[in-house]
Design an enzyme around this catalytic site. Sequence first.
Site, PDB file in Angstrom:
ATOM      1  N   LYS A  83       0.855  -1.199   0.000  1.00 31.95           N
ATOM      2  CA  LYS A  83       0.000   0.000   0.000  1.00 31.95           C
ATOM      3  C   LYS A  83       0.887   1.243   0.000  1.00 31.95           C
ATOM      4  O   LYS A  83       1.970   1.242   0.600  1.00 31.95           O
ATOM      5  CB  LYS A  83      -0.882  -0.049   1.244  1.00 31.95           C
ATOM      6  CG  LYS A  83      -1.965   0.997   1.345  1.00 31.95           C
ATOM      7  CD  LYS A  83      -2.821   0.739   2.596  1.00 31.95           C
ATOM      8  CE  LYS A  83      -3.941   1.734   2.769  1.00 31.95           C
ATOM      9  NZ  LYS A  83      -4.763   1.428   3.968  1.00 31.95           N
ATOM     10  N   SER A 158      -9.582   1.108   2.971  1.00 28.81           N
ATOM     11  CA  SER A 158      -8.781   1.984   2.144  1.00 28.81           C
ATOM     12  C   SER A 158      -7.690   1.255   1.366  1.00 28.81           C
ATOM     13  O   SER A 158      -7.091   1.833   0.456  1.00 28.81           O
ATOM     14  CB  SER A 158      -8.140   3.083   2.995  1.00 28.81           C
ATOM     15  OG  SER A 158      -7.238   2.505   3.934  1.00 28.81           O
ATOM     16  N   SER A 182      -9.604  -1.546   7.029  1.00 29.18           N
ATOM     17  CA  SER A 182      -9.074  -1.202   5.710  1.00 29.18           C
ATOM     18  C   SER A 182      -8.343  -2.331   5.003  1.00 29.18           C
ATOM     19  O   SER A 182      -8.058  -2.230   3.808  1.00 29.18           O
ATOM     20  CB  SER A 182      -8.144   0.011   5.818  1.00 29.18           C
ATOM     21  OG  SER A 182      -8.886   1.164   6.039  1.00 29.18           O
TER      22      SER A 182
END
Lengths: 489, 102
Positions: A83, A158, A182
């Site tokens: 990420k 996310s 997330s």
Amino acid sequence: MNHSSIIRASALEYVRGVTSGEFTAEEFLSETLSRVGEAETRYHAYLRVEDSQRLLARAREVDRGIKSGQKVGLLAGMPVSIKDNICMRGSRTTCGSRMLEGFVAPYDATAVSRLHAEGAIIVAKANMDEFAMGLSTEFSAYGPSRNPWNTEYVPGGSSGGSAVAAAAFECVASLGSDTGGSVRNPASFCSVVGYKPTYGLVSRHGLVSYANSIEQIGPIARTVSDAALVLGVIAGRDEHDDTTADAAADDYLEGIEGGVEGMRVGIVDEMTEGADPEVARAVARAAGDLEAAGASCERISLDMVGYSVPSYYTITAAEAASNLARYDNLRYGYDLPTDGYEFNSYVAEARGRFGPEVTRRMILGGYVSSAGHAGRYYLKALKVRAKLTREVADAFASSYDILMAPTVPILPFRIGEKSDDPVSLFMVDLNTVTANLTRRPAVSVPYAVSAGGLPIGIQMMADSMQDKTLLRAARALERKRPPLPEVPD
Amino acid sequence: MPPRLITTLAIPQSGLVTEEEIESVSKLVRIKVVDHREHVEKVRDMINFFEMLDSAGVEDDELVMDDVHVSQLREDVHEPFGGLSGYVRQYRDGYVRVPNMS
């Protein structure tokens, strides 16, 4: 296994294949990069792909090491993505924000160092909601990722880019970060496994801070065993992060096939009632599968779960406002000359360019923690968190090994469907925030696909530091579930 | 009773939070709000949502904090970090250029 299909290998299959000579790390990586080039036109999982020649050179090194019998690490050249809020030395780290568009990380996050030490090849930085604030990836400043099961739908967030990348075979596994779900939410929406470790099991050093008391880095992979393999690589005490637990590195694959015979599973009423009917039916079937495997399942009520979402958003907004105060546009930021500005107006002007969700959370954080309102919101939120933690601790101490619920109480939604209604988006987190607030480990296991072709995930949660028990239960559910369709291509 | 059904969640609408208060906080946290509706009204909705905490029945609960003695913290040692100036945006002749501090 022919070359067009090798990228569908699980992490364990990859390690077996590359170390036995069935294929080379270079062949696998080359196929993966071809797949990325083709898939990215549709899914936008990645913000940046690293230089392919450099990656392939690294794969050739691994191949030479394997041939000459040298140690090449547990992951042996496995293509992995991370990420974009996890720092990797020399690589841009934007957190999905224009504020950090030109920021090149000067050091590796501990999780990244550990992946490198075990031979992983980090191929790309994955898309995410700006500063991890969101649960659909629609709040990325670089545009949304798209769900490979239906590109008109969100992939969750996310860590949406990470989940899409794992689901669409753009890497073997990925790292996300989980502040309120997330990792688990996008894993559920994309039909992959998302694992949030016990707080303190994985170092946050090099993870760009959002809500320090809550967030954890966690793996996203296509199988429970793959998530366990990656967890074993990144977990353990880190001198750079004093919140890491004093636990030695461990093998999370050990005992993972042990099954659930004799385990007690609580199905949380507050997380299941009101769920989409297809999701609720999936939970009932999952309970049946676990009972068939020897577990006993019963309903449990946790009153404080009903207040977990406002508590979570109050606490995270306060921590986020503090963390994001560092973005003053002096060290990094927008191309905004300082001439003519007074200091405060310059900072306000620069921050005015944050995306809508970050702007709202900063204002929110300032409000709920301000002198006049902290007692009404922030302190009350901390008390709810403490009471919820007691309820969950009691449930594990007295009765249950595992708490189960849908990962997300609704099916994936269309891009744009909820982005204009932040309070409605909050409630999508209803089932995931409890594990974060109470610092317990939790996992999302792909379980079913709806009549409309959208994935449904089941969440399991265990007591602190019982990550191995949790992975064993998750693997048992994975083994017992009905076969899942392949992701459309 | 806490809310159970996400589909029937009743969000408090007390209206206690004014737009002026939110605008004041946005100045305090130094963030320029351009689109009033996009931010101020939605933040007000969010804060109204947080008022659900009033019915959690935790007013009389003690908040026990984990105290950590200073001796348990790691030693505060300065570690030089070379090349930091490379990460400062407006760096010239050994100085960092910043806005007027008045």
